[in-house]
Motif scaffolding. Structure first.
Motif, short mmCIF file in Angstrom:
data_model
loop_
_atom_site.label_atom_id
_atom_site.label_comp_id
_atom_site.label_asym_id
_atom_site.label_seq_id
_atom_site.Cartn_x
_atom_site.Cartn_y
_atom_site.Cartn_z
N LYS A 288 0.78 -1.24 0.00
CA LYS A 288 0.00 0.00 0.00
C LYS A 288 0.81 1.28 0.00
O LYS A 288 0.59 2.17 -0.78
CB LYS A 288 -0.99 0.03 1.18
CG LYS A 288 -2.05 -1.03 1.08
CD LYS A 288 -3.17 -0.79 2.08
CE LYS A 288 -4.03 -2.03 2.22
NZ LYS A 288 -3.58 -2.97 3.26
N ASP A 289 1.77 1.43 0.92
CA ASP A 289 2.45 2.73 0.96
C ASP A 289 3.96 2.55 0.97
O ASP A 289 4.67 3.31 1.61
CB ASP A 289 2.02 3.51 2.20
CG ASP A 289 2.44 2.77 3.46
OD1 ASP A 289 2.65 3.42 4.49
OD2 ASP A 289 2.57 1.53 3.40
N LEU A 290 4.43 1.54 0.25
CA LEU A 290 5.87 1.29 0.27
C LEU A 290 6.59 2.23 -0.68
O LEU A 290 6.09 2.60 -1.73
CB LEU A 290 6.14 -0.15 -0.14
CG LEU A 290 5.68 -1.20 0.85
CD1 LEU A 290 5.92 -2.58 0.29
CD2 LEU A 290 6.39 -1.04 2.17
N GLN A 291 7.80 2.59 -0.27
CA GLN A 291 8.63 3.44 -1.12
C GLN A 291 10.04 2.90 -1.05
O GLN A 291 10.48 2.44 0.00
CB GLN A 291 8.57 4.88 -0.61
CG GLN A 291 9.42 5.86 -1.38
CD GLN A 291 8.98 6.03 -2.81
OE1 GLN A 291 9.09 5.16 -3.66
NE2 GLN A 291 8.45 7.21 -3.10
N MET A 292 10.75 2.95 -2.18
CA MET A 292 12.13 2.48 -2.20
C MET A 292 13.06 3.66 -2.35
O MET A 292 12.83 4.54 -3.18
CB MET A 292 12.33 1.52 -3.37
CG MET A 292 11.47 0.27 -3.26
SD MET A 292 11.79 -0.90 -4.59
CE MET A 292 13.22 -1.73 -3.98
N TYR A 293 14.14 3.69 -1.56
CA TYR A 293 15.09 4.80 -1.60
C TYR A 293 16.46 4.25 -1.97
O TYR A 293 17.03 3.46 -1.21
CB TYR A 293 15.16 5.48 -0.24
CG TYR A 293 13.84 5.97 0.25
CD1 TYR A 293 13.05 5.16 1.07
CD2 TYR A 293 13.34 7.22 -0.11
CE1 TYR A 293 11.81 5.59 1.51
CE2 TYR A 293 12.11 7.65 0.33
CZ TYR A 293 11.35 6.83 1.13
OH TYR A 293 10.12 7.25 1.55
N PRO A 294 17.02 4.64 -3.12
CA PRO A 294 18.36 4.17 -3.46
C PRO A 294 19.40 4.72 -2.48
O PRO A 294 19.34 5.89 -2.12
CB PRO A 294 18.61 4.71 -4.87
CG PRO A 294 17.44 5.50 -5.25
CD PRO A 294 16.47 5.54 -4.14
N MET A 295 20.31 3.87 -2.06
CA MET A 295 21.32 4.29 -1.09
C MET A 295 22.68 4.43 -1.76
O MET A 295 23.32 5.46 -1.68
CB MET A 295 21.43 3.26 0.03
CG MET A 295 20.28 3.28 0.98
SD MET A 295 20.43 4.61 2.15
CE MET A 295 18.87 5.40 1.96
#
Lengths: 345, 314, 394
Positions: free
Chosen positions: C125-132
C-alpha cells in the motif's frame, strides 16, 4: 474388658478427635482426587504433542493451497524436462523428489553394511572394556552439528575424497550400457554432486542405524547363540544365519529411522550438493533435494505461488515421513503379533 | 574315527577351512568397518580444531561483533543468544515432554498412547527447516517481529521427541515393585508418579534433556526463520538500561525474550559466507566453540548415566 | 584367532590415525584465495562503545540484501556513536526475505537490490524504495592457460562484450577458445584453453541475479530466460551449470573449478582477489568495474527514476559506464508507521547515511559508489515526505 475400655476411651476422645479426623479426611480426599488433575494434566500434554504434529501438517497443507490448486498432481510427475521457473511461474517438484530419493537411497546403501558391521562388532565381538568408549565415539558422530559437517565437507571432504572417487566411478562405469547414465559426466572439480551428498548423509546416519541395531542384537537371547554354536556353526555363521534373521524387524526399524534422518537433513546437504536443477539422473552431477531447495529459496521467494510451491514440497516431505513411520509401526505390530508362539525358537 | 585322508577327499576339510577363514575375515571386517566409521569423526574434530583453534582468542568470548575493517570483535552476542534460546527451548520442551512420557509409559496401548508414540516418531523425523517455517507461521507472522521466544518454540519442537522417548525408556526401567510398594503404602497414583517414579528415573531424564539440548544447540535452520539474528544484542546493556530506567524485572526479561537474537550456529552460517578472510577465520573459531560445547554436553550426559548405572548395579 | 583379529584391527587403527594426520598437514585447497586486506575505514571508530543503551532507547530491526551488508554493518556501527539512543540491527537475510518482511510487518525497514513488483506495491500500500548506493556486478573467471605463460609476462584481463556474455550463459558458446571470445582477446592468442566453459550462477534467489539478468536482457534479444531474482538457467539444462549459494558460494565455485566463469558483486570479487572480466560497454569502450565506471552509469540514468524512485541502470550509454550496475534500495512504509519515535529514528539514520561524510568515506573504502549530488537530493526530498500518524516525521 480391655476392649471395653478402648471403646470408652474412643467415645471420650471422639469429641476432640472428630474435628481433626474430619480435617485429615478432607486433606486425604484432596490428595486422592489429585489423581484426576494429574491424569488430566498428562493427557493434555499428550494431546499437545499430538496436536503439534497435526498443526505442522495443517500449516503445510494450508500454506501450499495456491500451488496445490494450480498444479494438482502434475506437481509430482516425473519428467525429464524439469522446470522450476520462478520467472514464468511454472513449478514442478520432480527434480527435488528424485534428488532426495536418490541421495537417501544411496546413503542407506552405503551406511547399511557399515552400520551392521559396527553393530555386530559392538554387540558380539567387542571386549567389555572397549565397548563403552566405542559406543560413545559412534554416538558422538551423531552429535556433530549439521553445519559443521557441511563446512568440513566443502573444505576437505569434497576435494580430497569425493572428487577422486567420482573420477574413478566415471572412468569405470560411464560407458557401461544399462547403468552408464547414472555415472554420466565427470564430477565437478569441487566435488559438489549428489555423490557428495550421499556420502555425507551416509556418515550422518551410520550412528543412528548402528546404535539401534546394536540394541537389537544385544536383546536377542543367548539361547539362540548357544544353540547355533552347539550345532557347530562358526561365530560368523551364527550371526549371519541366526541372529540377523531373528533381529530383522528391529534392524528394519533402525533402517527406517536412519532413512527418516537422511530424508530430512538440510544444512549439510545444501552445502555440498551443488544446487543445480537439471534433468540428469547421474550421481556425479550436482543436484538438489527437497529440503535444500526450501532452505535456499524460501527467504528469496519472488511470488505467492513460489512460496506456496516451496511449502508444498515441504508437505510432500512431511507426508513421506508419515508414511515411513506408519510402515515402521506396521512392521513392529506384525512382529509383536508373532511372538511368543510363532517366534523363531 | 574317519581317516583324515578320507575327509580330505570328501572336501570336508576344505569346507571347514573355508568356513573358518570366512569367519576370521568377516569378523575382522566388522572391526575394520567400525574403525572406518570412526575416521570421519576424528577427521572432522581434528580439522575443526586445526582451523578454529588458531583463531581462538579471549576477545571472541567477551566482545560484541565489530564490522569489517575495525580491529577485534567477538561473538559474545551469539553466546548469550544461544544460552537464552536454549533455556527457553528447554523450559518449553521439558514440562510437556516429561508429562506426556508419563502417559505413554502407563498407557501404551490406548488410542491416545499409540497416537502419542506415532506423533513422537513423526516429529523426530520432521526436517528442521519445516519446524522453522512452522515457528514463523505460528509466532513471527502474527506477532510481526522476530523474537527469541519464537526461536525457543521452534527448538522446543525439535527437542520434544528426544525428551519423550528417553523419559519413557527411563520410566520403564524403574522396577515395578517401587511403584507397587508406594501404592501399597496408600499413596495416590499421582503422588507415586511425582515423588517415587520421577526421582528414580530422574538421572535418565536429565540425560535425555542434556542430549536434546546438545542437538538443539547445533540447529541452524529453525533459527533462520524465527530469530532473524541480531548483532547488537547485549544482555548486559539491556539489563543496565532497564535498571537505569526503573523497569520491572518482568519488563527487562520481556525485552530480552522479545528481541531478535543471534546464536552460535546461525553466526557460524553467516560468517562462513562472507567474503572477508577474517570473518571466515572467526567462523572456524565459532565452529570450534560450538563443537566443543556440543560434544562436552554429550559426554557429560553419558558419564552421568554411566555413573548412575554403576551405582544402581553396585 | 581372537589375537590375530585384534592385531589386524590395531594395525588398521594406526593406519586410520596416520591418514588423519596426513590430511591435517595438507593446506586446504578449497579456501577462496585470501586476498588483499580489507582497507580499514579509518574514520569509523575503532574502539568499542562504552556507553550502555540510553534509557528509552529504540530497537530497529531490519533485514534484506546481503550485497550491501558489509557497508550497512559499518554504518550501523558508526551510528551508535552518532546517536546512542537507537540500536539498528540489519541482518543479511536476502532481498526476498527483506521484501516479504516489510510486507509482513516483521521488519521495520528492508534492504533490497531487487525492485518490488506491482503486486507487492499494491499489497504493501504505501511502500517506497530509496536508493542508497550503487555497485557493480562483475563476471569473474578462473582460466588455466592452454600453454605455459613465460615468466615476466602476465595475461591481460579477459575482455567480453554483452553478446558474448549472453551466448556463454545461453550455452551457445561452449568452449573457451570459441572464435567469439578469441576475437575480443588478442592478448590471449594461443593461451585460451580448449576445454568447456563451466558456468556458475546463483542457486538462491538474489538481487545480484536480478541486476545481472537485467543486463543480459538489455545486451541481446537472445537472452530469453528472463530477468529476476531467480531464473531457469539454460546452462543447467545443457549440463554445464553449477549453482552456488550466495555470493560467497559462487566465488568459491569459480575459484575451485578451473575454466569457469561466474558473476559476483564487486566487493566480493575484490576481497577474494578474483580475476575480473573487462566488458565492452554500449559505447564500444572497454571498461573495468570501479567507482568511476559505476558513477558514470548512475549519471547515465539520472533522470530515469519513476515515481517509486526505481531505476534499472544497466547498459548505460556513457563512455566510461560499467554495463552491469544496480542500485541497492531501502524499503520503507511512508504513511502507515504507527511508532513515531522509531519512524523518526529511521529517517534520521537514513538522512545521516546519505549526507554524512563519514558514511560516504566508508562506502568508498568498501567499494560502493555514493549517489551523485543531484540524485541524492531527489532521494532526500522523497524521504522528507514520510509521515507518521499524519504528522511529518522529524
Amino acid at each position: 474388658m480391655y476392649l471395653q475400655n478402648l471403646s470408652n476411651l474412643r467415645k471420650i476422645m471422639k469429641i476432640s478427635t472428630t474435628k481433626k479426623n474430619d480435617v485429615l479426611k478432607k486433606i486425604r480426599q484432596l490428595f486422592n482426587h489429585g489423581d484426576r488433575p494429574w491424569n488430566g494434566l498428562i493427557i493434555i500434554m499428550s494431546v499437545i504433542v499430538l496436536v503439534l504434529m497435526l498443526a505442522i501438517g495443517y500449516m503445510l497443507w494450508q500454506q501450499s493451497a495456491l500451488s496445490r490448486v494450480k498444479f494438482g498432481w502434475g506437481f509430482l510427475v516425473p519428467t525429464n524436462n524439469p522446470t522450476w521457473d520462478p520467472y514464468n511461474d511454472i513449478f514442478q517438484a520432480w527434480p527435488f523428489i528424485y534428488g532426495t530419493l536418490m541421495t537417501s537411497f544411496v546413503a542407506l546403501l552405503l551406511a547399511l553394511p557399515i552400520s551392521l558391521g559396527i553393530a555386530i562388532f559392538l554387540a558380539e565381538l567387542c571386549p567389555a572394556w572397549l565397548r563403552t568408549p566405542l559406543n560413545w565415539l559412534i554416538e558422538l558422530l551423531a552429535a556433530i552439528p549439521s553445519v559443521i559437517y557441511g563446512l568440513w565437507g566443502i573444505f576437505i571432504f569434497l576435494p580430497k575424497v569425493v572428487a577422486p572417487i567420482g573420477d574413478a566411478l566415471f572412468t569405470a562405469f560411464a560407458a557401461v550400457p544399462v547403468i552408464g547414465p547414472f555415472f554420466a559426466g565427470p564430477i565437478p572439480q569441487s566435488g559438489a554432486s549428489r555423490l557428495a551428498a550421499s556420502l555425507i548423509l551416509a556418515i550422518m546416519i551410520i550412528p543412528t542405524i548402528a546404535a539401534v541395531s546394536r540394541d537389537v542384537f544385544q536383546a536377542i537371547p543367548d539361547s539362540q547363540r548357544e544353540a547355533a554354536l552347539a550345532l557347530g556353526s562358526t561365530e560368523w555363521e551364527t550371526i549371519w544365519q541366526v541372529l540377523l534373521p531373528y533381529g530383522l524387524s528391529g534392524i528394519l526399524g533402525a533402517i527406517i529411522l536412519g532413512l527418516g534422518r537422511a530424508l530430512g537433513e538440510t544444512m549439510a546437504v545444501t552445502m555440498v550438493i551443488g544446487n543445480s536443477i537439471n534433468g540428469s539422473i547421474s550421481i556425479l552431477k550436482p543436484g538438489y533435494t527437497m529440503a535444500s531447495i526450501i532452505a535456499n529459496e524460501f527467504a528469496e521467494a519472488t511470488s505467492e505461488l513460489h512460496t506456496s510451491s516451496l511449502v508444498e514440497i515441504g508437505l510432500i516431505l512431511f507426508i513421506i515421513t508419515l508414511l515411513l513411520n506408519m510402515l515402521a509401526r506396521f512392521l513392529v505390530w506384525s512382529v509383536a503379533r508373532k511372538t511368543p508362539s510363532e517366534a523363531r525358537a | 574315527m574317519t581317516d583324515y585322508n578320507e575327509l580330505l577327499r570328501n572336501g570336508v576339510v576344505k569346507r571347514r577351512l573355508l568356513r573358518k577363514s570366512t569367519n576370521v575375515f568377516m569378523l575382522g571386517l566388522t572391526g575394520a568397518l567400525t574403525l572406518l566409521a570412526l575416521v570421519p569423526l576424528f577427521w572432522i574434530i581434528g580439522y575443526v580444531v586445526y582451523r578454529g583453534g588458531s583463531n581462538i582468542n579471549i576477545a571472541l568470548f567477551t566482545q560484541m561483533p565489530r564490522p569489517m575493517g575495525v580491529a577485534g570483535g567477538g561473538v559474545l552476542h551469539a553466546i548469550e543468544g544461544s544460552i537464552i534460546v536454549t533455556i527457553l527451548a528447554t523450559t518449553f520442551a521439558v514440562v510437556p515432554g516429561v508429562l506426556a512420557a508419563f502417559y505413554a509409559s502407563r498407557n501404551p496401548n490406548t488410542p491416545l498412547g499409540v497416537a502419542l508414540r506415532f506423533s513422537t516418531d513423526v516429529l523426530s523425523g520432521v526436517p528442521s527447516i519445516i519446524v522453522g517455517l512452522f515457528g514463523y507461521a505460528l509466532i513471527v507472522k502474527p506477532e510481526k517481529h522476530y523474537s527469541a521466544l519464537a526461536g525457543g518454540v521452534a527448538l522446543a519442537v525439535i527437542m520434544l521427541p528426544t525428551i519423550i522417548r528417553t523419559t519413557e525408556e527411563m520410566l520403564k526401567l524403574v522396577p515395578s515393585n517401587l511403584r507397587e510398594g508406594s501404592l501399597a503404602l496408600g499413596a495416590p497414583e499421582w503422588k507415586t508418579s511425582v515423588s517415587v517414579l520421577l526421582p528414580a528415573a530422574l538421572n535418565g531424564v536429565i540425560t535425555g534433556v542434556l542430549l536434546s539440548v546438545a542437538r538443539a544447540a547445533g540447529e541452524t535452520a529453525p533459527l533462520l526463520f524465527t530469530t532473524l539474528g541480531n548483532d547488537r544484542f547485549d544482555v548486559g546493556a539491556i539489563v543496565s538500561s532497564g535498571i537505569t530506567n526503573h523497569q520491572s524485572i518482568f519488563a527487562i526479561i520481556g525485552r530480552i525474550f522479545n528481541s531478535p537474537i543471534d546464536s552460535l550456529p546461525l553466526t557460524l552460517w553467516k560468517y562462513a559466507q562472507q567474503p572477508y578472510p577474517e570473518r571466515v577465520n572467526q567462523a572456524w573459531a565459532v565452529a570450534f566453540v560450538l563443537l566443543v560445547l556440543v560434544l562436552a554436553t554429550n559426554i557429560i550426559a553419558r558419564v552421568w548415566i554411566e555413573l548412575r548405572k554403576r551405582k544402581l548395579r553396585g | 584367532m581372537r589375537k590375530s583379529l585384534y592385531v589386524t584391527m590395531f594395525a588398521l587403527l594406526v593406519a586410520a590415525l596416520v591418514l588423519t594426520a596426513c590430511a591435517q598437514t595438507a593446506t586446504p585447497t578449497a579456501t577462496v584465495a585470501p586476498a588483499t586486506e580489507v582497507p580499514v575505514a579509518t574514520t569509523v571508530p575503532t574502539v568499542a562503545p562504552t556507553a550502555t543503551l540510553a534509557p528509552g532507547s529504540v530497537q530497529v530491526n531490519a533485514g534484506g540484501a546481503t550485497f550491501p551488508l558489509p557497508l550497512y554493518q559499518q554504518w550501523t556501527y558508526a551510528y551508535q556513536y552518532v546517536d546512542p539512543s537507537v540500536v539498528i540491527n540489519y541482518q543479511g537475510t536476502g532481498s526476498g526475505a527483506g521484501k516479504s518482511g516489510i510486507l509482513d510487518g516483521t521488519l521495520d525497514f528492508a534492504g533490497s537490490d531487487s525492485i518490488l513488483s506491482a503486486d507487492q506495491y499494491t499489497q504493501g500500500k504505501d511502500l517506497q524504495m530509496y536508493p542508497m548506493v550503487a555497485s557493480a556486478v562483475v563476471p569473474v573467471y578462473n582460466l588455466v592457460p592452454a600453454k605455459a605463460v613465460p615468466t615476466g609476462t602476465t595475461l591481460p584481463a579477459l575482455v567480453l562484450d554483452g553478446q558474448t556474455l549472453v551466448d556463454i550463459y545461453n550455452a551457445k558458446v561452449n568452449t573457451w577458445n570459441d572464435p567469439e571470445i578469441a576475437k575480443l582477446n588478442p592478448g590471449w592468442d594461443g593461451y585460451l584453453p580448449t576445454s568447456k566453459i563451466t558456468v556458475v550462477h546463483r542457486s538462491d534467489g538474489s538481487g545480484t541475479t536480478e541486476i545481472f539478468t537485467n543486463a543480459l536482457t538489455a545486451f541481446s534479444a537472445d537472452w530469453t530466460a528472463g530477468h529476476g531474482q531467480s531464473v531457469t538457467w539454460p546452462v543447467d539444462k545443457a549440463g554445464s551449470g553449477i549453482g552456488g549459494a550466495k555470493n560467497q558460494g559462487v566465488a568459491a565455485a569459480v575459484v575451485n573449478t578451473p575454466n569457469s566463469i561466474g558473476y559476483v558483486e564487486l566487493a566480493y570479487a575484490n576481497s577474494n582477489g578474483m580475476s575480473k572480466v573487462s566488458l565492452v560497454n554500449k559505447a564500444g569502450k572497454t571498461v573495468v568495474a570501479n567507482g568511476a565506471s559505476i558513477a558514470s552509469a548512475m549519471t547515465d540514468f539520472a533522470t530515469a527514476f519513476d515515481a517509486h524512485l526505481n531505476a534499472v541502470i544497466v547498459n548505460g550509454a556513457g563512455d566510461g559506464s560499467w554495463p552491469i550496475t544496480g542500485y541497492t534500495y531501502i524499503i520503507l512504509h511512508t504513511t502507515s508507521m504507527t511508532d513515531c519515535a522509531k519512524a523518526s529514528k529511521i529517517v534520521e539514520y537514513l538522512n545521516w547515511a546519505l549526507t554524512d561524510p563519514t558514511a560516504a568515506k566508508a562506502a568508498a573504502t568498501l567499494g560502493y559508489s555514493v549517489l551523485p549530488t543531484s540524485i541524492r537530493d531527489t532521494v532526500l526530498a522523497k524521504l522528507a515526505e514520510v509521515t507518521c500518524n499524519g504528522q511529518p516525521v522529524k
